[in-house]
Motif scaffolding. Sequence first.
Motif, PDB file in Angstrom:
ATOM      1  N   SER A   1     -10.954  14.195   1.044  1.00  0.00           N
ATOM      2  CA  SER A   1      -9.819  13.636   1.789  1.00  0.00           C
ATOM      3  C   SER A   1     -10.265  12.488   2.697  1.00  0.00           C
ATOM      4  N   VAL A   2     -11.471  12.590   3.218  1.00  0.00           N
ATOM      5  CA  VAL A   2     -11.989  11.522   4.060  1.00  0.00           C
ATOM      6  C   VAL A   2     -12.200  10.259   3.225  1.00  0.00           C
ATOM      7  N   LEU A   3     -12.655  10.434   1.998  1.00  0.00           N
ATOM      8  CA  LEU A   3     -12.888   9.290   1.122  1.00  0.00           C
ATOM      9  C   LEU A   3     -11.597   8.737   0.515  1.00  0.00           C
ATOM     10  N   ALA A   4     -10.565   9.584   0.421  1.00  0.00           N
ATOM     11  CA  ALA A   4      -9.332   9.173  -0.228  1.00  0.00           C
ATOM     12  C   ALA A   4      -8.608   8.091   0.563  1.00  0.00           C
ATOM     13  N   TYR A   5      -8.693   8.161   1.866  1.00  0.00           N
ATOM     14  CA  TYR A   5      -8.007   7.154   2.675  1.00  0.00           C
ATOM     15  C   TYR A   5      -8.921   6.683   3.783  1.00  0.00           C
ATOM     16  N   ARG A   6      -9.238   5.417   3.752  1.00  0.00           N
ATOM     17  CA  ARG A   6     -10.028   4.790   4.798  1.00  0.00           C
ATOM     18  C   ARG A   6      -9.231   3.610   5.328  1.00  0.00           C
ATOM     19  N   PRO A   7      -8.736   3.700   6.571  1.00  0.00           N
ATOM     20  CA  PRO A   7      -7.919   2.601   7.101  1.00  0.00           C
ATOM     21  C   PRO A   7      -8.729   1.344   7.323  1.00  0.00           C
TER      22      PRO A   7
ATOM     23  N   GLU B   1       0.811  -1.213   0.000  1.00  0.00           N
ATOM     24  CA  GLU B   1       0.000   0.000   0.000  1.00  0.00           C
ATOM     25  C   GLU B   1       0.844   1.262   0.000  1.00  0.00           C
ATOM     26  N   GLY B   2       1.855   1.337   0.797  1.00  0.00           N
ATOM     27  CA  GLY B   2       2.722   2.500   0.834  1.00  0.00           C
ATOM     28  C   GLY B   2       2.047   3.706   1.473  1.00  0.00           C
ATOM     29  N   LEU B   3       2.596   4.863   1.192  1.00  0.00           N
ATOM     30  CA  LEU B   3       2.115   6.099   1.792  1.00  0.00           C
ATOM     31  C   LEU B   3       1.311   6.965   0.826  1.00  0.00           C
ATOM     32  N   GLY B   4       1.048   6.475  -0.365  1.00  0.00           N
ATOM     33  CA  GLY B   4       0.368   7.289  -1.386  1.00  0.00           C
ATOM     34  C   GLY B   4      -0.997   7.797  -0.962  1.00  0.00           C
ATOM     35  N   ARG B   5      -1.868   6.898  -0.579  1.00  0.00           N
ATOM     36  CA  ARG B   5      -3.233   7.308  -0.215  1.00  0.00           C
ATOM     37  C   ARG B   5      -3.279   8.134   1.059  1.00  0.00           C
ATOM     38  N   PRO B   6      -2.548   7.752   2.120  1.00  0.00           N
ATOM     39  CA  PRO B   6      -2.573   8.606   3.305  1.00  0.00           C
ATOM     40  C   PRO B   6      -2.012  10.002   3.036  1.00  0.00           C
ATOM     41  N   LEU B   7      -0.966  10.079   2.245  1.00  0.00           N
ATOM     42  CA  LEU B   7      -0.373  11.377   1.912  1.00  0.00           C
ATOM     43  C   LEU B   7      -1.353  12.220   1.102  1.00  0.00           C
ATOM     44  N   LEU B   8      -2.033  11.602   0.137  1.00  0.00           N
ATOM     45  CA  LEU B   8      -3.043  12.313  -0.647  1.00  0.00           C
ATOM     46  C   LEU B   8      -4.156  12.849   0.252  1.00  0.00           C
ATOM     47  N   ALA B   9      -4.594  12.046   1.216  1.00  0.00           N
ATOM     48  CA  ALA B   9      -5.654  12.478   2.128  1.00  0.00           C
ATOM     49  C   ALA B   9      -5.206  13.668   2.970  1.00  0.00           C
ATOM     50  N   VAL B  10      -3.980  13.632   3.459  1.00  0.00           N
ATOM     51  CA  VAL B  10      -3.469  14.746   4.269  1.00  0.00           C
ATOM     52  C   VAL B  10      -3.361  16.009   3.432  1.00  0.00           C
TER      53      VAL B  10
ATOM     54  N   PRO C   1     -17.232  30.544  -3.829  1.00  0.00           N
ATOM     55  CA  PRO C   1     -16.790  29.356  -4.585  1.00  0.00           C
ATOM     56  C   PRO C   1     -15.509  28.740  -4.006  1.00  0.00           C
ATOM     57  N   LEU C   2     -14.601  29.574  -3.524  1.00  0.00           N
ATOM     58  CA  LEU C   2     -13.377  29.069  -2.914  1.00  0.00           C
ATOM     59  C   LEU C   2     -13.705  28.343  -1.599  1.00  0.00           C
ATOM     60  N   TRP C   3     -14.678  28.856  -0.917  1.00  0.00           N
ATOM     61  CA  TRP C   3     -15.146  28.261   0.338  1.00  0.00           C
ATOM     62  C   TRP C   3     -15.695  26.852   0.070  1.00  0.00           C
ATOM     63  N   VAL C   4     -16.524  26.735  -0.952  1.00  0.00           N
ATOM     64  CA  VAL C   4     -17.125  25.449  -1.312  1.00  0.00           C
ATOM     65  C   VAL C   4     -16.053  24.462  -1.768  1.00  0.00           C
ATOM     66  N   ILE C   5     -15.078  24.935  -2.536  1.00  0.00           N
ATOM     67  CA  ILE C   5     -13.988  24.059  -2.981  1.00  0.00           C
ATOM     68  C   ILE C   5     -13.232  23.512  -1.770  1.00  0.00           C
ATOM     69  N   GLY C   6     -13.040  24.332  -0.767  1.00  0.00           N
ATOM     70  CA  GLY C   6     -12.364  23.887   0.447  1.00  0.00           C
ATOM     71  C   GLY C   6     -13.147  22.804   1.161  1.00  0.00           C
ATOM     72  N   ILE C   7     -14.457  22.992   1.272  1.00  0.00           N
ATOM     73  CA  ILE C   7     -15.299  21.981   1.923  1.00  0.00           C
ATOM     74  C   ILE C   7     -15.261  20.672   1.149  1.00  0.00           C
ATOM     75  N   VAL C   8     -15.352  20.757  -0.168  1.00  0.00           N
ATOM     76  CA  VAL C   8     -15.336  19.561  -1.008  1.00  0.00           C
ATOM     77  C   VAL C   8     -13.997  18.835  -0.882  1.00  0.00           C
ATOM     78  N   ALA C   9     -12.896  19.587  -0.845  1.00  0.00           N
ATOM     79  CA  ALA C   9     -11.576  18.965  -0.722  1.00  0.00           C
ATOM     80  C   ALA C   9     -11.440  18.217   0.605  1.00  0.00           C
ATOM     81  N   VAL C  10     -11.949  18.796   1.673  1.00  0.00           N
ATOM     82  CA  VAL C  10     -11.889  18.110   2.971  1.00  0.00           C
ATOM     83  C   VAL C  10     -12.724  16.835   2.931  1.00  0.00           C
ATOM     84  N   CYS C  11     -13.900  16.900   2.346  1.00  0.00           N
ATOM     85  CA  CYS C  11     -14.756  15.707   2.239  1.00  0.00           C
ATOM     86  C   CYS C  11     -14.103  14.623   1.397  1.00  0.00           C
TER      87      CYS C  11
END
Length: 178
Positions: free
Chosen positions: A172-178, A131-140, A160-170
Amino acid sequence: MAPRTGSDERYALLVGRLWSGLSPTLSGLDELPADVQALRRLQYALHVASENAYGIEPPPGAASAHAELANALVCAREATSEVADACEIWGAEGAQPYLYEWRGALFRVRLARMRLATPAPAPRAEPEPGEGLGRPLLAVLLALAGALAFVAGATLAVWPLWVIGIVAVCVSVLAYRP
């Protein structure tokens, strides 16, 4: 000194005996008994159950839950004593201020027993070596960039910048699930 239980099966048998003796007591305590002597008998039954609980040595995985049960039994005995004393001095009406604490102590006994009966969660599986560190690093990085975009959008009032920030955080949660 507590007797050695030897195995999980022996421990389960001893706790089952403890609980089978305690179940009628808790049923009797569900309603405030009419006379103080009945309350004193139920208080003594809680005392015996707490002594029996301290007399059982739990297996290594159940030590914390067993200690919680033993402590809950002592607290229930003490709360029952307070209610019995109040009933003895002031009658059933005088015990009303103590009833909520008493009911809570009895609930705590049931909750501790439930936690004791619930099996311990299975140990987490180790991550696969590939697995490596790719997905956790992407999530961070997504979470960090999203937080920065959110703060910048909120500060500059650019929604719009505000919404992009919210979407990016969301994301990130999906990008890495331990």
